[in-house]
Design a protein around this motif. Structure first.
Motif, short mmCIF file in Angstrom:
data_model
loop_
_atom_site.label_atom_id
_atom_site.label_comp_id
_atom_site.label_asym_id
_atom_site.label_seq_id
_atom_site.Cartn_x
_atom_site.Cartn_y
_atom_site.Cartn_z
N MET A 190 1.31 -8.20 -23.56
CA MET A 190 1.57 -9.47 -23.94
C MET A 190 2.81 -8.57 -24.10
SD MET A 190 -0.61 -12.26 -25.28
CE MET A 190 -1.50 -12.73 -24.49
N GLU A 191 3.00 -7.48 -24.89
CA GLU A 191 4.10 -7.14 -25.20
C GLU A 191 5.55 -6.30 -24.35
OE1 GLU A 191 4.32 -3.68 -28.00
OE2 GLU A 191 3.47 -5.03 -30.56
N GLN A 192 4.89 -6.04 -23.27
CA GLN A 192 5.77 -5.78 -22.47
C GLN A 192 5.70 -6.93 -21.28
OE1 GLN A 192 3.35 -3.37 -19.04
NE2 GLN A 192 3.15 -1.35 -21.06
N GLU A 193 5.47 -8.51 -21.24
CA GLU A 193 5.75 -9.23 -20.87
C GLU A 193 6.43 -9.91 -21.73
OE1 GLU A 193 5.03 -10.09 -17.46
OE2 GLU A 193 3.84 -7.98 -17.49
N LEU A 194 6.60 -10.65 -23.18
CA LEU A 194 6.52 -11.04 -23.54
C LEU A 194 8.57 -10.45 -24.07
CD1 LEU A 194 4.16 -12.65 -25.13
CD2 LEU A 194 5.76 -13.88 -23.70
N GLY A 195 8.19 -9.01 -24.24
CA GLY A 195 9.50 -8.53 -24.71
C GLY A 195 9.52 -8.76 -26.92
N MET A 196 8.72 -8.73 -27.14
CA MET A 196 8.47 -9.36 -28.13
C MET A 196 7.29 -8.28 -29.31
SD MET A 196 8.57 -13.53 -28.24
CE MET A 196 8.54 -13.64 -30.01
N ASP A 197 7.44 -8.59 -30.34
CA ASP A 197 6.29 -7.04 -31.02
C ASP A 197 5.12 -8.16 -30.96
OD1 ASP A 197 8.24 -5.47 -32.13
OD2 ASP A 197 8.39 -5.63 -33.44
N VAL A 198 3.66 -7.96 -30.76
CA VAL A 198 2.56 -8.21 -30.84
C VAL A 198 1.65 -7.94 -31.66
CG1 VAL A 198 1.08 -9.39 -29.05
CG2 VAL A 198 2.84 -9.16 -28.19
N ARG A 199 1.27 -8.58 -32.51
CA ARG A 199 0.08 -7.72 -33.30
C ARG A 199 -1.31 -8.79 -33.31
NH1 ARG A 199 -0.69 -10.01 -38.03
NH2 ARG A 199 1.15 -11.65 -38.96
N ILE A 200 -2.54 -7.75 -33.21
CA ILE A 200 -3.54 -9.00 -33.29
C ILE A 200 -3.93 -9.40 -34.95
CG2 ILE A 200 -6.95 -9.03 -32.50
CD1 ILE A 200 -6.10 -7.03 -30.14
N ALA A 201 -4.22 -10.76 -35.05
CA ALA A 201 -5.68 -10.76 -36.62
C ALA A 201 -5.56 -11.07 -36.64
CB ALA A 201 -3.58 -11.95 -36.55
N ARG A 202 -7.01 -11.19 -37.36
CA ARG A 202 -8.43 -11.69 -37.87
C ARG A 202 -8.74 -12.82 -38.74
NH1 ARG A 202 -8.47 -6.91 -36.15
NH2 ARG A 202 -10.78 -6.58 -34.30
N PRO A 203 -9.59 -13.65 -38.69
CA PRO A 203 -9.42 -15.12 -39.49
C PRO A 203 -9.01 -14.62 -41.70
CG PRO A 203 -11.47 -15.39 -38.90
CD PRO A 203 -9.78 -13.89 -38.34
N ASP A 204 -8.78 -13.80 -42.28
CA ASP A 204 -8.39 -13.36 -43.34
C ASP A 204 -7.74 -13.17 -43.97
OD1 ASP A 204 -7.41 -11.44 -42.55
OD2 ASP A 204 -7.96 -9.48 -43.08
#
Length: 547
Positions: A344-358
């Motif tokens: 997704m970072e490659q496609e959106l050109g934005m930083d992408v991080r995975i988050a958990r509900p904590d």
């Protein structure tokens, strides 16, 4: 537990029903439990209920499991909708400032909000949220955009509101499904699903800098954009990870194996596959279905690119594409795919991080896994949203929540060590069958003499009496013998003395009576009577003893 408030949230997804219980104490949210029940494929489609019976059964199972696990009874819940009809639109409104000097007060702001609350949607649409975006203070020819207008001066106060709405038919169907349960569940609030995951995954800094939360679900992908701590844009995209499964199925992979193969061998970046290996996807004796890791990654990547393209278009339509310094926060069940964030970072050109509900919450002791699964982001975010609005549910607590120790009754049955070293008193005294003396021993049974000793003392006393009686008998015989000897000796002496006196000159009658005058009759009491009178001095009249 009585000092806590409770919240119950229901997330009706396309593949499962998730039901969460949270408790609020001292303004902090603790996630007590989350239960998940699988939902048959005909129950939901793209976030909308397609089979009410199937959905009702899944919800009923989830409710029973949550109540049984936590010892509670629930009657109302918070829930959400996230079908393809969930969208947003903006609307402007203004009011004139009431004070003559132009100072804006709380009453002016309330009047502005009341005007927005009176806005009605078109037929077939229900408004779910009204969110003020900013305030504009008009003072002559000058317009100032502010976050809080109270205390400022102007002639007119205006604002832009974002309205989030959904399909009236879909929402009514949802309400009827809940109230049709036995016992019925009352939907306390029905929120827009895309707005909820942000509550459990984004920090205050993320929301201020600007972020987009993407919840990649089974049949839908929810998107929520936040800037300056205000929700700006929400949308539900009718595509999800299940579309990836449909593409994999085209290669002859059995349905029941697709999800496990995707999670175990799947990859969102085909270019990262260095060794292409074959995956056995079925156990058919004639022909086993095979798929290579390279082909599997290509299928996943192509479908995720389609979903990412829609996400990019929605971000552009929001008008905040160049204001999202915190980037993309990815959550939901689809976030478990390998390298999905990198793709997704490659496609959106934005930083992408995975988050958990904590974010802003904590799990109950020993249940950290509740906050480690991204697919729980929506239901836990719902708990946080209700806590922020102080909308608590009616929860009847049958037993304590969040305590690992058993209830008091079973605790009393368990054997516990006691400080009493001698168990004999407990065995001898069976008059206390309750287990309480075992838990709280009293020293009284130890101090008191045991019944086992008393019979021994009784036997010793009887033996002593018997010996004493025997001694008394022997003493009496000895006494009789002694007295008898004394009397016989005394009688002999008297007889000799009498003979001597008679010989010297005493009279003796013809009858042989000694010392008696004529006419007197000598008594017939002999030496035996005198012995008895000596030993037993009571004289019994009329008794006569012959010598």
């Amino acid at each position: 537990m009585e000092n806590k408030d409770y919240i119950v949230a229901l997330d009706l997804g396309c593949s499962s029903v998730k039901l969460a219980l949270g408790s609020v104490s001292e303004d902090w949210l603790t996630v007590e439990d989350v239960v998940c029940e699988e939902l048959a494929s005909d129950g939901m489609s793209r976030g909308a209920i397609t089979n009410r019976q199937t959905v009702s059964e899944a919800i009923r199972r989830a409710v029973l499991k949550l109540e049984k696990n936590n010892g509670i009874r629930i009657s109302d819940i918070h829930t959400c909708v996230a079908d393809k009809n969930v969208k947003c639109a903006t609307h402007d409104y203004y009011v004139f400032v009431s004070n003559k000097d132009g100072e804006i007060t709380k009453e002016d702001v309330n009047k502005l909000h009341d005007g927005m609350n009176n806005v009605t949607a078109e037929e077939g649409v229900r408004i779910l949220e009204r969110i003020p975006q900013c305030y504009r203070v008009h003072n002559g020819g000058q317009v100032d955009t502010v976050i809080s207008p109270i205390g400022r001066f102007g002639k007119k106060l205006a604002s832009t509101f974002t309205f989030v709405f959904g399909s009236e038919a879909m929402i009514s169907r949802y309400e009827q499904t809940l109230t049709g349960l036995s016992p019925r569940l009352v939907p306390d609030t029905i929120s827009a699903g895309p707005m909820l995951a942000i509550e459990a995954t984004a920090s205050s800094e993320d929301r201020e800098l600007g972020c987009v939360v993407v919840d990649l679900g089974h049949d839908t992908t929810n998107l929520c954009i936040c800037k300056d701590n205000i929700i700006r844009y929400v949308r539900t995209i009718p595509l999800g990870s299940h579309d990836i499964n449909n593409d994999i199925r085209e290669f002859g992979i059995p349905v029941n194996r697709i999800e496990s193969i995707k999670r175990t061998h799947g990859n969102a970046l085909a270019s990262s596959i260095t060794e292409d290996t074959a995956i056995k996807a079925s156990s058919s004796a004639k022909r086993a279905a095979l798929i290579t890791t390279k082909n599997l990654a290509s299928i996943i990547e192509h479908r995720l690119k389609d979903i990412t393209k829609f996400i990019k278009e929605e971000i552009a339509d929001s008008g905040y594409a160049d204001q999202l310094q915190a980037g993309v926060i990815l959550t939901g069940g689809g976030a478990n795919l390998k390298n999905v964030d990198a793709m997704m970072e490659q496609e959106l050109g934005m930083d992408v991080r995975i988050a958990r509900p904590d974010m802003h919450v904590s799990p109950v002791d020993g249940r950290e896994e509740l906050l480690e699964q991204p697919e729980f982001a929506t239901v836990i975010g719902m708990l946080q949203n209700a806590k922020n609005k102080r909308k608590y549910n009616n929860v009847e607590v049958i037993r304590s929540i969040g305590i690992s120790t058993p209830a008091p009754a079973p605790r009393e049955v368990k054997p516990t060590p006691t400080p009493v070293a001698t168990p004999a008193p407990t065995v001898v005294k069976p008059t206390t069958p309750e287990p309480q003396p075992i838990v709280q021993p009293t020293p009284q049974p130890v101090v008191q003499p045991t019944p086992a000793v008393q019979p021994e003392r009784h036997n010793t006393s009887a033996m002593d009496d018997e010996v004493e009686s025997e001694n008394n008998k022997n003493s009496l015989l000895e006494k009789i013998k002694s007295k008898t000897a004394d009397i016989i000796n005394k009688g002999s002496k008297e007889e000799n003395t009498a003979k001597t006196e008679t010989t010297e000159g005493g009279d003796i009658d013809n009858g042989g009576n000694i010392g008696l005058e004529d006419g007197d009759k000598a008594p017939k009491r002999g030496w035996l009577k005198r012995i008895i009178d000596t030993i037993f001095p009571v004289d019994v009249e009329g008794d006569e003893y012959d010598e």
